[in-house]
Design a protein around this motif. Structure first.
Motif, PDB file in Angstrom:
ATOM      1  N   ALA A  35       0.848  -1.192   0.000  1.00 35.68           N
ATOM      2  CA  ALA A  35       0.000   0.000   0.000  1.00 35.68           C
ATOM      3  C   ALA A  35       0.880   1.237   0.000  1.00 35.68           C
ATOM      4  N   ALA A  36       0.445   2.245  -0.746  1.00 35.70           N
ATOM      5  CA  ALA A  36       1.144   3.532  -0.788  1.00 35.70           C
ATOM      6  C   ALA A  36       0.105   4.636  -0.755  1.00 35.70           C
ATOM      7  N   VAL A  56      -2.910  -1.334  -2.788  1.00 31.33           N
ATOM      8  CA  VAL A  56      -3.813  -0.311  -2.258  1.00 31.33           C
ATOM      9  C   VAL A  56      -3.170   1.050  -2.469  1.00 31.33           C
ATOM     10  N   VAL A  57      -3.966   1.993  -2.936  1.00 31.50           N
ATOM     11  CA  VAL A  57      -3.534   3.385  -2.972  1.00 31.50           C
ATOM     12  C   VAL A  57      -4.363   4.130  -1.935  1.00 31.50           C
ATOM     13  N   GLY A  58      -3.689   4.821  -1.046  1.00 32.64           N
ATOM     14  CA  GLY A  58      -4.384   5.514   0.037  1.00 32.64           C
ATOM     15  C   GLY A  58      -5.286   6.630  -0.441  1.00 32.64           C
ATOM     16  N   ASN A  59      -4.879   7.297  -1.509  1.00 34.75           N
ATOM     17  CA  ASN A  59      -5.664   8.389  -2.070  1.00 34.75           C
ATOM     18  C   ASN A  59      -6.726   7.815  -3.003  1.00 34.75           C
ATOM     19  N   GLY A  80      -8.028   3.803  -0.261  1.00 29.79           N
ATOM     20  CA  GLY A  80      -8.508   4.416   0.970  1.00 29.79           C
ATOM     21  C   GLY A  80      -8.321   3.547   2.196  1.00 29.79           C
ATOM     22  N   ILE A  81      -8.930   3.999   3.274  1.00 30.58           N
ATOM     23  CA  ILE A  81      -8.821   3.301   4.549  1.00 30.58           C
ATOM     24  C   ILE A  81      -9.402   1.891   4.474  1.00 30.58           C
ATOM     25  N   ILE A  85      -7.379  -1.496   5.517  1.00 29.41           N
ATOM     26  CA  ILE A  85      -7.937  -2.482   6.448  1.00 29.41           C
ATOM     27  C   ILE A  85      -8.055  -3.839   5.767  1.00 29.41           C
ATOM     28  N   GLY A  86      -8.470  -3.800   4.515  1.00 23.99           N
ATOM     29  CA  GLY A  86      -8.641  -5.047   3.762  1.00 23.99           C
ATOM     30  C   GLY A  86      -7.367  -5.863   3.667  1.00 23.99           C
TER      31      GLY A  86
END
Length: 102
Positions: A35-36, A56-59, A80-81, A85-86
């Motif tokens: 994730a980034a 995962v991209v946080g944005n 995202g969040i 979490i996933g």
């Protein structure tokens, strides 16, 4: 048996250092998820090197761009969040390294 790892914050300094260590012990570790926050270039490059299954991209605004850039590859994409979490709770992940800001 290899430990399967998810790294939240893989493009930051801690995440990059962890990946360097993992590369030195390929018999011991397998990177399952990365994730980034928003650095898609580095995230995609890391995904190619480690052949991860989940990204995962946080944005969330970058979700569609990431998805299109890895189209055709065997990788799930989320954002995202919820995405963080996933991958942190994936049953196939043995260890989670959290190196995200905030």
């Amino acid at each position: 048996m290899k430990k399967r790892i998810a790294i939240l914050g893989s493009t930051g300094s801690i995440g990059r250092q962890a990946l360097e260590v993992i590369q030195q012990f390929p018999e011991a570790f397998e990177v399952t998820a990365l994730a980034a926050g928003s650095n898609l270039e580095s995230l995609i490059a890391q995904a190619d090197v480690f052949q991860v299954q989940h990204l995962v991209v946080g944005n969330p605004a970058l979700y569609h761009e990431l998805r299109s850039r890895v189209a055709g590859q065997k990788v799930s994409v989320s954002a995202g969040i919820e995405g963080l979490i996933g991958i942190a709770t994936l049953p196939e992940v043995d260890l989670v390294l959290t190196a995200v800001v905030g």
